[in-house]
Design an enzyme around this catalytic site. Structure first.
Site, short mmCIF file in Angstrom:
data_model
loop_
_atom_site.label_atom_id
_atom_site.label_comp_id
_atom_site.label_asym_id
_atom_site.label_seq_id
_atom_site.Cartn_x
_atom_site.Cartn_y
_atom_site.Cartn_z
N LYS A 72 0.75 -1.00 0.06
CA LYS A 72 0.02 0.01 0.01
C LYS A 72 0.87 1.31 0.03
O LYS A 72 1.92 1.06 0.55
CB LYS A 72 -0.82 -0.06 1.22
CG LYS A 72 -2.12 1.22 1.39
CD LYS A 72 -2.81 0.76 2.56
CE LYS A 72 -3.86 1.94 2.62
NZ LYS A 72 -4.79 1.88 3.74
N SER A 147 -9.87 1.74 2.80
CA SER A 147 -8.94 2.54 1.86
C SER A 147 -7.90 1.59 1.25
O SER A 147 -7.39 2.39 0.05
CB SER A 147 -8.10 3.58 2.59
OG SER A 147 -7.32 2.94 3.73
N SER A 171 -9.97 -0.54 6.74
CA SER A 171 -9.53 -0.25 5.51
C SER A 171 -8.78 -1.62 4.86
O SER A 171 -8.39 -1.68 3.89
CB SER A 171 -8.46 0.93 5.71
OG SER A 171 -9.10 2.04 5.46
N1 GLN Z 1 -13.34 4.18 6.14
C1 GLN Z 1 -12.76 4.64 7.24
C2 GLN Z 1 -12.36 6.11 7.09
O1 GLN Z 1 -12.60 6.43 6.11
C3 GLN Z 1 -11.71 3.92 7.88
C4 GLN Z 1 -10.18 4.06 7.00
C5 GLN Z 1 -9.21 3.21 7.67
O2 GLN Z 1 -9.20 2.23 8.15
N2 GLN Z 1 -8.09 3.60 7.10
O3 GLN Z 1 -11.77 6.70 8.10
#
Ligand code: GLN
Length: 479
Positions: A72, A147, A171
């Site tokens: 990532k 994400s 995410s």
């Molecule tokens: N979707 C969640 C957010 O936007 C979690 C994101 C994540 O786990 N990095 O914060």
């Protein structure tokens, strides 16, 4: 069959016996990438020659010797770009390896490309990337989740064997569920966060996205362990996970939290997850009804604490040290102001503003401190639940992958994609998402197994047993 379709476990054996070479795997993956990446767009950066050169040097006697892994784009890999899918990190090159990356290298892995994400890991669809959207490999009109959407789409789309992601509120697990792969969020403190660009430091964890549960355990074994660069890492001795694969769930007490089956959730998702619970029962587990009563507060608590921490963490991107710098600033304030206005996308700005607000004088007690208290209650909910069961079984996401563009104008609706994953980060527990079925329109559905803190072995054992009893993980996305 292309080597790109095999698991790490099987490729490891074939590499060790010298039947194949790492270069063969990288070559097959690059071929798949050539065929599919134009549609999926999972990668933000891919150096083919470097990957092939690393493959040539791989030592197949090491645990991950010659196994290519995608990363990532928020993890520092020495000399590589680390963009966090943000314009503000344009041109930035990582000056060191994150500990997770150093461990992969020590284990002999070949690093294969950087994967797309929501900017600074803020989002649930990868549509917040400044480097273009990623598409779901099962249906290119849909989002891959986020994400870590690039990592999940690459693994699910068979253009990576495995990838690292990060999980602050879901995410790793949510995109894994939506792309038909296995995603593990380890216990907070299990894997060092050193070199992971921080979003919300008290919630962030690095973890693997893989095709199988066994591969997830193989990567966790390589990544886990204390690191003097991250004082929140646990001091226990290095462990090897899933060495014993009993394949049995007999006698296991599986908790079903009533708050995780909610009105409005997708009917096919609910049916698939309930069927998975039945499978556990048929195979000798006991289902226990449990309650996690503070679940309905989790999203609100998360969007106070995560944004507060993000507003502090992202203050460092000011045009002075990292990446982008506004041209010809009048003075230092102008430099900060224009660098940040030009460099950050709308969701990141929204979070910084929210986070600054909840921490501002006069509001800290009403928001930040109160949210901290409720976080404690959420953690206690899990502790109480684990007094009567060994693990919890829930859906990972309330619905399968939604259409691209469907939620970009409605942040609140986007935030709801994480109702079933966020509490786990607030409590610090480990959880795994694995495929448990498909909708009638062939979209993957994910099952989440949550364990007690440092109970990774338990959830990996149960997930592996479930996986062996089904063939969901063998289904291939449309060509
Ligand atoms: N979707 C969640 C957010 O936007 C979690 C994101 C994540 O786990 N990095 O914060």
């Amino acid at each position: 069959m292309s080597l790109a379709h095999e698991s790490i476990a099987s490729l490891r054996r074939r590499l060790a016996s010298k039947e194949i070479h790492s270069r063969d795997i990288v070559r097959d993956l690059l071929q798949q990438i050539d065929a599919r990446e134009k549609t999926i767009h999972a990668y933000t950066h891919l150096d083919r020659e470097a990957a092939l050169a690393a493959a040539d040097k791989a030592n197949s006697s090491l645990p991950l010797g010659g196994i290519p892994i995608a990363i990532k784009d928020n993890l520092n890999v020495l000399g590589d770009p680390c963009t966090c899918a943000s314009k503000i990190l344009e041109g930035y090159k990582a000056p060191y390896d994150a500990t997770a990356i150093a461990r992969l290298r020590q284990a002999g892995a070949v690093l294969l490309g950087r994967t797309n994400m929501d900017e600074f890991a803020m989002g649930s669809s990868t549509e917040n990337s400044a480097l273009g959207i990623t598409r779901n490999p099962w249906d290119s009109s849909r989002i891959p989740g986020g994400s870590s959407g690039g990592s999940a789409a690459a693994v699910g789309g068979r253009i990576a064997l495995a990838a690292l992601g990060s999980d602050t509120g879901g995410s790793i697990r949510q995109p894994a569920a939506l792309c038909g792969c296995v995603g593990l969020k380890p216990t907070y403190g299990r894997i060092s966060r050193y070199g992971l660009v921080a979003f919300a430091s008290s919630l962030d964890q690095i973890g693997p996205l893989t095709r199988t549960v066994e591969d997830s355990a193989i990567l966790l074994s390589a990544l886990a362990g204390h690191d003097p660069h991250d004082n929140t890492t646990d001091l226990r001795k290095p462990e090897t996970f899933l060495t014993e694969k009993s394949g049995s769930v007999k006698g296991l007490r599986v908790g079903i939290p009533k708050e995780y089956f909610i009105p409005g959730m997708d009917a096919e998702t609910e049916a698939a997850v309930r069927q998975s619970a039945d499978w556990f029962k048929k195979n000798g587990a006991t289902l226990v009804d449990v309650s996690l009563p503070h679940t309905p507060s989790a999203i609100a608590v998360y969007y106070i604490l995560a944004t507060a921490e993000a507003s502090a963490n992202l203050a460092r991107f000011d045009g002075v040290r990292y990446g982008r710098r506004a041209a010809d600033p009048r003075d230092v304030l102008d430099l900060y102001h224009r660098t940040r206005s030009e460099g950050f996308g709308p969701e990141v700005k929204r979070r910084i503003i929210l986070g600054t607000f909840v921490l501002s004088a006069g509001y800290t007690d009403a928001y930040y401190r109160k949210a901290q208290k409720v976080r404690g209650m959420i953690r206690q909910d899990f502790e109480k639940a684990f007094a009567s069961c060994d693990l919890l079984l829930t859906p990972t996401s309330p619905e399968p992958a939604f259409k691209l563009g469907e939620r970009t104008q409605d942040p609140l609706k986007m935030y709801l994609a994480d109702v079933f994953t966020i509490s786990v980060n607030l409590a610090g527990n480990p959880a795994i998402s694995l495929p448990c079925g498909f909708t009638k329109s062939n979209l993957p559905i994910g099952l989440q197994l949550i364990g007690p803190r440092f109970g990774e072995e338990k959830i990996l054992q149960a997930a592996h047993a479930y996986e062996q009893g089904h063939d969901w993980h063998q289904r291939l996305p449309p060509a």
